[in-house]
Design a protein around this motif. Sequence first.
Motif, PDB file in Angstrom:
ATOM      1  N   VAL A  30      28.481  -2.574  30.351  1.00 20.98           N
ATOM      2  CA  VAL A  30      28.188  -4.014  30.420  1.00 20.98           C
ATOM      3  C   VAL A  30      27.424  -4.539  29.206  1.00 20.98           C
ATOM      4  N   ALA A  31      26.689  -3.675  28.519  1.00 24.99           N
ATOM      5  CA  ALA A  31      25.888  -4.131  27.360  1.00 24.99           C
ATOM      6  C   ALA A  31      26.750  -4.086  26.099  1.00 24.99           C
ATOM      7  N   GLY A  32      27.735  -4.989  26.059  1.00 27.05           N
ATOM      8  CA  GLY A  32      28.719  -4.948  24.983  1.00 27.05           C
ATOM      9  C   GLY A  32      28.131  -5.103  23.600  1.00 27.05           C
ATOM     10  N   LYS A  33      27.159  -5.978  23.435  1.00 29.34           N
ATOM     11  CA  LYS A  33      26.566  -6.213  22.117  1.00 29.34           C
ATOM     12  C   LYS A  33      25.860  -4.968  21.605  1.00 29.34           C
ATOM     13  N   ASP A  34      25.045  -4.351  22.467  1.00 28.65           N
ATOM     14  CA  ASP A  34      24.337  -3.129  22.069  1.00 28.65           C
ATOM     15  C   ASP A  34      25.315  -1.989  21.839  1.00 28.65           C
ATOM     16  N   ARG A  35      26.339  -1.900  22.678  1.00 32.78           N
ATOM     17  CA  ARG A  35      27.332  -0.821  22.518  1.00 32.78           C
ATOM     18  C   ARG A  35      28.058  -0.953  21.188  1.00 32.78           C
ATOM     19  N   ARG A  36      28.497  -2.159  20.866  1.00 33.65           N
ATOM     20  CA  ARG A  36      29.235  -2.359  19.607  1.00 33.65           C
ATOM     21  C   ARG A  36      28.340  -2.088  18.396  1.00 33.65           C
ATOM     22  N   ARG A  37      27.065  -2.517  18.478  1.00 29.51           N
ATOM     23  CA  ARG A  37      26.154  -2.242  17.371  1.00 29.51           C
ATOM     24  C   ARG A  37      25.940  -0.741  17.201  1.00 29.51           C
ATOM     25  N   ALA A  38      25.756  -0.036  18.305  1.00 35.62           N
ATOM     26  CA  ALA A  38      25.537   1.407  18.239  1.00 35.62           C
ATOM     27  C   ALA A  38      26.742   2.114  17.639  1.00 35.62           C
ATOM     28  N   LEU A  39      27.929   1.739  18.063  1.00 32.80           N
ATOM     29  CA  LEU A  39      29.153   2.361  17.537  1.00 32.80           C
ATOM     30  C   LEU A  39      29.304   2.079  16.042  1.00 32.80           C
ATOM     31  N   LYS A  40      29.007   0.842  15.642  1.00 30.96           N
ATOM     32  CA  LYS A  40      29.132   0.472  14.228  1.00 30.96           C
ATOM     33  C   LYS A  40      28.132   1.229  13.367  1.00 30.96           C
ATOM     34  N   GLN A  41      26.871   1.269  13.814  1.00 30.34           N
ATOM     35  CA  GLN A  41      25.849   1.932  13.004  1.00 30.34           C
ATOM     36  C   GLN A  41      26.072   3.437  12.949  1.00 30.34           C
ATOM     37  N   LEU A  42      26.533   4.019  14.032  1.00 32.92           N
ATOM     38  CA  LEU A  42      26.828   5.454  14.021  1.00 32.92           C
ATOM     39  C   LEU A  42      27.984   5.757  13.073  1.00 32.92           C
ATOM     40  N   ALA A  43      29.005   4.901  13.072  1.00 33.33           N
ATOM     41  CA  ALA A  43      30.139   5.100  12.163  1.00 33.33           C
ATOM     42  C   ALA A  43      29.696   5.009  10.704  1.00 33.33           C
ATOM     43  N   GLN A  44      28.773   4.093  10.413  1.00 37.35           N
ATOM     44  CA  GLN A  44      28.281   3.950   9.044  1.00 37.35           C
ATOM     45  C   GLN A  44      27.387   5.117   8.640  1.00 37.35           C
ATOM     46  N   ALA A  45      26.610   5.623   9.603  1.00 38.68           N
ATOM     47  CA  ALA A  45      25.663   6.698   9.299  1.00 38.68           C
ATOM     48  C   ALA A  45      26.343   8.058   9.184  1.00 38.68           C
ATOM     49  N   ILE A  46      27.295   8.313  10.081  1.00 35.03           N
ATOM     50  CA  ILE A  46      27.989   9.610  10.089  1.00 35.03           C
ATOM     51  C   ILE A  46      29.491   9.332  10.086  1.00 35.03           C
ATOM     52  N   PRO A  47      30.052   8.923   8.950  1.00 34.26           N
ATOM     53  CA  PRO A  47      31.466   8.529   8.900  1.00 34.26           C
ATOM     54  C   PRO A  47      32.440   9.647   9.230  1.00 34.26           C
ATOM     55  N   ALA A  48      32.009  10.903   9.088  1.00 34.13           N
ATOM     56  CA  ALA A  48      32.909  12.022   9.381  1.00 34.13           C
ATOM     57  C   ALA A  48      33.143  12.206  10.877  1.00 34.13           C
ATOM     58  N   MET A  49      32.332  11.590  11.697  1.00 35.13           N
ATOM     59  CA  MET A  49      32.476  11.723  13.144  1.00 35.13           C
ATOM     60  C   MET A  49      33.684  10.914  13.626  1.00 35.13           C
ATOM     61  N   GLY A  50      34.571  11.550  14.403  1.00 31.82           N
ATOM     62  CA  GLY A  50      35.751  10.879  14.912  1.00 31.82           C
ATOM     63  C   GLY A  50      35.417   9.861  15.982  1.00 31.82           C
ATOM     64  N   GLU A  51      36.367   8.977  16.293  1.00 37.21           N
ATOM     65  CA  GLU A  51      36.115   7.896  17.236  1.00 37.21           C
ATOM     66  C   GLU A  51      35.791   8.416  18.633  1.00 37.21           C
ATOM     67  N   THR A  52      36.513   9.439  19.089  1.00 32.59           N
ATOM     68  CA  THR A  52      36.263   9.977  20.435  1.00 32.59           C
ATOM     69  C   THR A  52      34.845  10.530  20.543  1.00 32.59           C
ATOM     70  N   GLU A  53      34.440  11.310  19.548  1.00 33.76           N
ATOM     71  CA  GLU A  53      33.088  11.869  19.555  1.00 33.76           C
ATOM     72  C   GLU A  53      32.048  10.773  19.397  1.00 33.76           C
ATOM     73  N   ARG A  54      32.363   9.759  18.618  1.00 35.62           N
ATOM     74  CA  ARG A  54      31.420   8.660  18.415  1.00 35.62           C
ATOM     75  C   ARG A  54      31.165   7.921  19.735  1.00 35.62           C
ATOM     76  N   ARG A  55      32.213   7.642  20.489  1.00 33.93           N
ATOM     77  CA  ARG A  55      32.038   6.955  21.772  1.00 33.93           C
ATOM     78  C   ARG A  55      31.268   7.830  22.761  1.00 33.93           C
ATOM     79  N   ARG A  56      31.551   9.121  22.754  1.00 37.58           N
ATOM     80  CA  ARG A  56      30.817  10.031  23.639  1.00 37.58           C
ATOM     81  C   ARG A  56      29.345  10.073  23.240  1.00 37.58           C
ATOM     82  N   THR A  57      29.069  10.065  21.953  1.00 38.11           N
ATOM     83  CA  THR A  57      27.688  10.104  21.469  1.00 38.11           C
ATOM     84  C   THR A  57      26.918   8.852  21.895  1.00 38.11           C
ATOM     85  N   VAL A  58      27.554   7.690  21.786  1.00 36.82           N
ATOM     86  CA  VAL A  58      26.879   6.445  22.174  1.00 36.82           C
ATOM     87  C   VAL A  58      26.689   6.391  23.689  1.00 36.82           C
ATOM     88  N   ARG A  59      27.644   6.911  24.458  1.00 35.09           N
ATOM     89  CA  ARG A  59      27.427   6.995  25.910  1.00 35.09           C
ATOM     90  C   ARG A  59      26.227   7.879  26.215  1.00 35.09           C
TER      91      ARG A  59
END
Length: 306
Positions: A30-59
């Motif tokens: 439900v916290a779409g704004k925080d979720r999207r920010r977390a996914l974006k910042q994680l992608a920028q910080a660790i670009p080698a991390m794949g999308e599936t792992e990135r979503r699991r990490t933010v969860r």
Amino acid sequence: MELLRLLARKLSRKWLLRVGRMAGFIAYAVAGKDRRRALKQLAQAIPAMGETERRRTVRDCFNNLSCTMLEALAAPAWSDAEMLGLVHNPEVLARVVEVSRSGQGAVFVVAHMGNWELQGAVFARQGGRTTALARRRDDGAAESFITKVRQENRISILFTDQSPRPALRAIRNGETVSILADQDITAIDGIFVDFFGRPAWTASAPASLSLTTGAPLYIALLLRDGEGFKVAFEGPFAAKGESKDERIASLTREWSSALEQIIRKHPGQWVWMHKRWRNTPERIARHKGARKEGAPETREREGGHA
């Protein structure tokens, strides 16, 4: 909040974590704004991390946040044996406590990672002496409640808008001062240091306090390890440079780099939804200029994670 505190203290450890993870799952959804920010910042910080792992990490990040809150509410009802039994590397905890009881004082950098609310509680239950330096929230009722819970967890609190003398006195009395120093807050004194390859406005208070008192500076975290925890303890860090400013900068870079390495190993335990790279040198310059001109200062929110 009082009802939630009573409920948390009635739950078994197993059910406490189940409820926390369920709440984290809902917050992620439900916290779409925080979720999207977390996914974006994680992608920028660790670009080698794949999308599936990135979503699991933010969860995992949301789950950790929810479990941390419930554990902090429940912990005052735990016995010393119950709480200390959750620590899977007691030999490292013993080293932390030894430093905190050495009589020379110490500065502990703490991050919003693992369970930062229980970190001081665990050290206190083992016989350590620590005082936490915290920033006030805008919501007075929430501030009073959180301070009460922290005090129930045997954590002494000093606020950053108070005189620095109590913190200096605590260290000179041989105590440890813990500082949550991993967030970007415009109003605090800081410097820009490299953090995951990008300049991040970082509190200079830990380094300044360490250099002013001569107390060693460490990173002390309580990380999740299965159903329990493990203590991460890094340092002491050495300052380099001729001037005080150079030494503060080098010491801040040292602990910030060490914290980055810990986050890289445990990315799901840090608060990726926080606006860690919000400030720029231009914004900080404008803020300082406004303060010099006497403009009223507005307190920025910490995103609910302090």
